[in-house]
Design an enzyme around this catalytic site. Structure first.
Site, PDB file in Angstrom:
ATOM      1  N   GLU A  45       0.826  -1.218   0.000  1.00 60.26           N
ATOM      2  CA  GLU A  45       0.000   0.000   0.000  1.00 60.26           C
ATOM      3  C   GLU A  45       0.858   1.265   0.000  1.00 60.26           C
ATOM      4  O   GLU A  45       2.015   1.263   0.444  1.00 60.26           O
ATOM      5  CB  GLU A  45      -0.945  -0.030   1.199  1.00 60.26           C
ATOM      6  CG  GLU A  45      -1.927  -1.192   1.089  1.00 60.26           C
ATOM      7  CD  GLU A  45      -2.983  -1.213   2.191  1.00 60.26           C
ATOM      8  OE1 GLU A  45      -2.825  -0.504   3.202  1.00 60.26           O
ATOM      9  OE2 GLU A  45      -3.962  -1.954   2.003  1.00 60.26           O
ATOM     10  N   CYS A  54      -2.380  -4.638  -5.507  1.00 59.84           N
ATOM     11  CA  CYS A  54      -2.911  -5.895  -4.968  1.00 59.84           C
ATOM     12  C   CYS A  54      -1.870  -7.020  -5.037  1.00 59.84           C
ATOM     13  O   CYS A  54      -0.976  -7.019  -5.894  1.00 59.84           O
ATOM     14  CB  CYS A  54      -4.114  -6.348  -5.780  1.00 59.84           C
ATOM     15  SG  CYS A  54      -5.541  -5.282  -5.658  1.00 59.84           S
ATOM     16  N   GLU A  56      -2.259  -9.994  -6.105  1.00 70.64           N
ATOM     17  CA  GLU A  56      -2.315 -10.759  -7.359  1.00 70.64           C
ATOM     18  C   GLU A  56      -1.411 -10.130  -8.416  1.00 70.64           C
ATOM     19  O   GLU A  56      -0.701 -10.811  -9.152  1.00 70.64           O
ATOM     20  CB  GLU A  56      -3.748 -10.809  -7.909  1.00 70.64           C
ATOM     21  CG  GLU A  56      -4.726 -11.559  -7.031  1.00 70.64           C
ATOM     22  CD  GLU A  56      -5.436 -10.669  -6.009  1.00 70.64           C
ATOM     23  OE1 GLU A  56      -4.814  -9.734  -5.475  1.00 70.64           O
ATOM     24  OE2 GLU A  56      -6.630 -10.928  -5.759  1.00 70.64           O
ATOM     25  N   CYS A  85      -9.922  -8.196  -7.468  1.00 69.06           N
ATOM     26  CA  CYS A  85     -10.605  -6.984  -7.943  1.00 69.06           C
ATOM     27  C   CYS A  85     -10.621  -6.971  -9.469  1.00 69.06           C
ATOM     28  O   CYS A  85      -9.955  -7.779 -10.131  1.00 69.06           O
ATOM     29  CB  CYS A  85      -9.905  -5.737  -7.393  1.00 69.06           C
ATOM     30  SG  CYS A  85      -8.388  -5.318  -8.283  1.00 69.06           S
ATOM     31  N   CYS A  88      -7.168  -6.674 -11.281  1.00 68.82           N
ATOM     32  CA  CYS A  88      -6.404  -7.932 -11.270  1.00 68.82           C
ATOM     33  C   CYS A  88      -7.027  -8.961 -12.212  1.00 68.82           C
ATOM     34  O   CYS A  88      -6.306  -9.713 -12.881  1.00 68.82           O
ATOM     35  CB  CYS A  88      -6.317  -8.485  -9.849  1.00 68.82           C
ATOM     36  SG  CYS A  88      -5.259  -7.483  -8.779  1.00 68.82           S
TER      37      CYS A  88
HETATM   38  N1  THU Z   1      -6.351  -6.368  -2.197  1.00 72.12           N
HETATM   39  C1  THU Z   1      -5.594  -7.356  -2.735  1.00 72.12           C
HETATM   40  O1  THU Z   1      -4.368  -7.398  -2.573  1.00 72.12           O
HETATM   41  N2  THU Z   1      -6.221  -8.306  -3.475  1.00 72.12           N
HETATM   42  C2  THU Z   1      -7.554  -8.414  -3.617  1.00 72.12           C
HETATM   43  O2  THU Z   1      -8.022  -9.360  -4.243  1.00 72.12           O
HETATM   44  C3  THU Z   1      -8.434  -7.402  -3.048  1.00 72.12           C
HETATM   45  C4  THU Z   1      -7.768  -6.253  -2.376  1.00 72.12           C
HETATM   46  C5  THU Z   1      -5.674  -5.384  -1.349  1.00 72.12           C
HETATM   47  C6  THU Z   1      -5.585  -3.992  -1.881  1.00 72.12           C
HETATM   48  C7  THU Z   1      -5.440  -3.187  -0.616  1.00 72.12           C
HETATM   49  O3  THU Z   1      -4.083  -3.186  -0.219  1.00 72.12           O
HETATM   50  C8  THU Z   1      -6.234  -3.978   0.421  1.00 72.12           C
HETATM   51  O4  THU Z   1      -6.364  -5.288  -0.113  1.00 72.12           O
HETATM   52  C9  THU Z   1      -7.608  -3.416   0.722  1.00 72.12           C
HETATM   53  O5  THU Z   1      -8.330  -3.172  -0.429  1.00 72.12           O
END
Ligand code: THU
Length: 137
Positions: A45, A54, A56, A85, A88
């Protein structure tokens, strides 16, 4: 241990490398490449929230830049077993179109939601839709 069990274990372990100080939502993702290699990533983040990436995509970009081009599966581990999401899903449709997707609830890792990239993103837009580009990218 079966390949899928190993992949799930890798995704669960990858959560520990997540850098998610803002959402505290730790996600791990692991790709199984065609040669049997497992490549893992976790979400990272940013203080400028929209720049966060993300798990993925971190795993996919790692795998691609390490030379992998064919993927059999991806495991994604998060609290509740969230599905990838939209962003991804797009990248997975372009680079791992044939992959099985194993969604793992990190709080209950024995119940796996088994789906596919094609199910998650039907009618995907890919390089094959662009004039002069082959579907293989
Ligand atoms: N996030 C992922 O890494 N993968 C997902 O499939 C959904 C969301 C992360 C993004 C962000 O750092 C946190 O989860 C909250 O949205």
């Amino acid at each position: 241990m079966s390949e899928h069990k190993q992949l799930i274990a890798a995704a669960l372990a990858a959560r520990a490398t997540s850098i998610a100080p803002f959402s505290k939502f730790q996600v791990g993702a692991s790709l199984l490449a065609a040669d049997g290699t497992i490549i893992s990533g976790a979400n990272v983040e940013s203080a400028s929230y929209g720049l966060s990436c993300c798990a993925e995509r971190v795993a996919l970009f790692k795998a691609l830049t390490e030379g992998h081009r064919q993927f059999h599966a991806i495991a994604v581990a998060s609290p509740g077993g969230a599905a990838p999401c939209g962003a991804c899903r797009q990248l997975l449709a372009e680079y791992a179109a044939q992959a099985v997707v194993l969604l793992v609830d990190s709080d209950a890792p024995d119940s796996i939601n088994n789906t596919t990239v094609a199910t998650l993103l039907p009618l995907a837009f890919t390089s094959g839709d662009l004039p002069g580009h082959s579907a293989a990218g």
